[in-house]
Write a protein that holds these residues in place. Structure first.
Motif, PDB file in Angstrom:
ATOM      1  N   GLY A  10       2.950   9.958   1.597  1.00  0.00           N
ATOM      2  CA  GLY A  10       2.767   8.569   1.195  1.00  0.00           C
ATOM      3  C   GLY A  10       1.942   7.793   2.202  1.00  0.00           C
ATOM      4  N   SER A  11       1.710   6.526   1.897  1.00  0.00           N
ATOM      5  CA  SER A  11       0.889   5.684   2.766  1.00  0.00           C
ATOM      6  C   SER A  11       1.507   5.557   4.158  1.00  0.00           C
ATOM      7  CB  SER A  11       0.732   4.297   2.130  1.00  0.00           C
ATOM      8  OG  SER A  11      -0.007   3.445   2.956  1.00  0.00           O
ATOM      9  N   VAL A  12       2.763   5.129   4.235  1.00  0.00           N
ATOM     10  CA  VAL A  12       3.434   4.983   5.526  1.00  0.00           C
ATOM     11  C   VAL A  12       3.761   6.338   6.126  1.00  0.00           C
ATOM     12  CG1 VAL A  12       5.535   4.156   6.657  1.00  0.00           C
ATOM     13  CG2 VAL A  12       4.360   2.709   4.978  1.00  0.00           C
ATOM     14  N   GLY A  13       4.271   7.250   5.313  1.00  0.00           N
ATOM     15  CA  GLY A  13       4.632   8.571   5.812  1.00  0.00           C
ATOM     16  C   GLY A  13       3.452   9.339   6.376  1.00  0.00           C
ATOM     17  N   GLY A  14       2.309   9.210   5.725  1.00  0.00           N
ATOM     18  CA  GLY A  14       1.110   9.901   6.202  1.00  0.00           C
ATOM     19  C   GLY A  14       0.664   9.403   7.561  1.00  0.00           C
ATOM     20  N   ARG A  15       0.715   8.083   7.743  1.00  0.00           N
ATOM     21  CA  ARG A  15       0.339   7.528   9.043  1.00  0.00           C
ATOM     22  C   ARG A  15       1.386   7.852  10.105  1.00  0.00           C
ATOM     23  NH1 ARG A  15      -3.098   7.531  11.342  1.00  0.00           N
ATOM     24  NH2 ARG A  15      -3.093   5.599  12.538  1.00  0.00           N
ATOM     25  N   THR A  16       2.649   7.884   9.697  1.00  0.00           N
ATOM     26  CA  THR A  16       3.714   8.272  10.631  1.00  0.00           C
ATOM     27  C   THR A  16       3.493   9.699  11.110  1.00  0.00           C
ATOM     28  OG1 THR A  16       5.270   6.807   9.476  1.00  0.00           O
ATOM     29  CG2 THR A  16       6.208   8.468  10.935  1.00  0.00           C
ATOM     30  N   LEU A  17       3.118  10.577  10.204  1.00  0.00           N
ATOM     31  CA  LEU A  17       2.853  11.970  10.567  1.00  0.00           C
ATOM     32  C   LEU A  17       1.702  12.062  11.555  1.00  0.00           C
ATOM     33  CD1 LEU A  17       3.389  15.001  10.130  1.00  0.00           C
ATOM     34  CD2 LEU A  17       1.741  14.914   8.237  1.00  0.00           C
ATOM     35  N   GLU A  18       0.607  11.377  11.271  1.00  0.00           N
ATOM     36  CA  GLU A  18      -0.555  11.416  12.160  1.00  0.00           C
ATOM     37  C   GLU A  18      -0.210  10.905  13.556  1.00  0.00           C
ATOM     38  OE1 GLU A  18      -3.785   9.305  10.387  1.00  0.00           O
ATOM     39  OE2 GLU A  18      -3.697  10.440   8.508  1.00  0.00           O
ATOM     40  N   LEU A  19       0.502   9.795  13.608  1.00  0.00           N
ATOM     41  CA  LEU A  19       0.857   9.210  14.905  1.00  0.00           C
ATOM     42  C   LEU A  19       1.837  10.101  15.668  1.00  0.00           C
ATOM     43  CD1 LEU A  19       1.263   5.425  13.952  1.00  0.00           C
ATOM     44  CD2 LEU A  19      -0.649   6.495  15.169  1.00  0.00           C
ATOM     45  N   ALA A  20       2.785  10.694  14.959  1.00  0.00           N
ATOM     46  CA  ALA A  20       3.768  11.558  15.619  1.00  0.00           C
ATOM     47  C   ALA A  20       3.116  12.808  16.193  1.00  0.00           C
ATOM     48  CB  ALA A  20       4.870  11.939  14.636  1.00  0.00           C
ATOM     49  N   ASN A 154      -2.477   7.804  -1.932  1.00  0.00           N
ATOM     50  CA  ASN A 154      -2.953   8.966  -2.664  1.00  0.00           C
ATOM     51  C   ASN A 154      -3.041   8.704  -4.155  1.00  0.00           C
ATOM     52  OD1 ASN A 154      -3.189  10.560  -0.379  1.00  0.00           O
ATOM     53  ND2 ASN A 154      -1.060  11.250  -0.485  1.00  0.00           N
ATOM     54  N   GLU A 155      -2.478   7.579  -4.598  1.00  0.00           N
ATOM     55  CA  GLU A 155      -2.574   7.252  -6.011  1.00  0.00           C
ATOM     56  C   GLU A 155      -2.929   5.777  -6.139  1.00  0.00           C
ATOM     57  OE1 GLU A 155       1.406   5.728  -5.009  1.00  0.00           O
ATOM     58  OE2 GLU A 155       0.378   7.611  -4.586  1.00  0.00           O
ATOM     59  N   ALA A 156      -3.584   5.431  -7.240  1.00  0.00           N
ATOM     60  CA  ALA A 156      -3.984   4.045  -7.471  1.00  0.00           C
ATOM     61  C   ALA A 156      -2.808   3.254  -8.032  1.00  0.00           C
ATOM     62  CB  ALA A 156      -5.155   4.008  -8.461  1.00  0.00           C
TER      63      ALA A 156
END
Length: 210
Positions: A10-20, A154-156
């Protein structure tokens, strides 16, 4: 520390993954998804279509903390039941499994306006998951309540996109709690909350994540 991240696509989860994965505080990030993620030396990426079935195996990896960034909409999920499965049942299933496995730290993304007494099914569900996750008994629990979330998805979501544009336009005259909350900021807030892991239950509100 070892992190179990739910909702990594998801939007937040994806950024959390990248930062972690770019933060030396984390030796391992386990992120179960439906489709494979880009490989990384510190990433464990189990693939499944039924997330709850992986709970025992994921807890066997002995995570130090769990971040739940799961979230959908009723329109995308297809029904109230399917929405509730993602936004209520999975966070509670993993919350209970984590606590039983000895995990003391949990952070979850909820929503501004969450209330178990809300007339809105969406906000009522968010309020119920907040209420019931507190009852599990984590040593450190953080509940983030963002407003509309800004960032790539990932989705509109046409209606949400229009609302985001309007909020950005009106930002100079709106109270801070109604400003757009960037996914980057929410992700960083989640990670900071589990690193610090303050004892008790703590809410972080939209105006703190602008």
């Amino acid at each position: 520390m070892k992190l179990l991240l739910l909702g990594a696509t998801g939007s937040v989860g994806g950024r959390t993954l990248e930062l972690a994965l770019s933060n030396d505080a984390f030796s391992e990030v386990t992120a179960p998804t439906r489709k494979p993620l880009a490989p990384n030396g510190r990433l464990v990426n189990p693939i499944t279509s039924r997330l709850e079935e992986l709970a025992p195996a994921l807890m066997a990896r002995r995570p130090d903390a769990v971040i739940c960034a799961l979230g959908t909409t009723q329109a995308k999920a297809g029904s109230k039941e399917a929405f509730r499965y993602v936004d209520y049942e999975l966070p509670i299933v993993f919350g209970k499994a984590a606590h039983t496995a000895g995990v003391g730290t949990y952070a979850i993304v909820s929503a501004m306006g969450a209330s178990p007494g809300s007339m809105s099914f969406y906000y009522r569900t968010k309020g119920e998951v907040e209420r019931d996750i507190q009852e599990i008994g984590f040593r450190s629990l953080t509940i983030c309540r963002p407003s509309l979330i800004g960032g790539k998805r990932n989705e509109a979501r046409a209606a949400e996109g229009a609302a985001l544009s309007l909020l950005r336009l009106l930002a100079p005259i709106l109270p801070k709690k109604f400003h757009v909350n960037p996914a980057d900021v929410i992700a960083a807030t989640l990670l900071e909350s589990i690193i610090v892991a303050k004892r008790g239950c703590h809410w972080i509100y939209a105006e703190e994540m602008t």
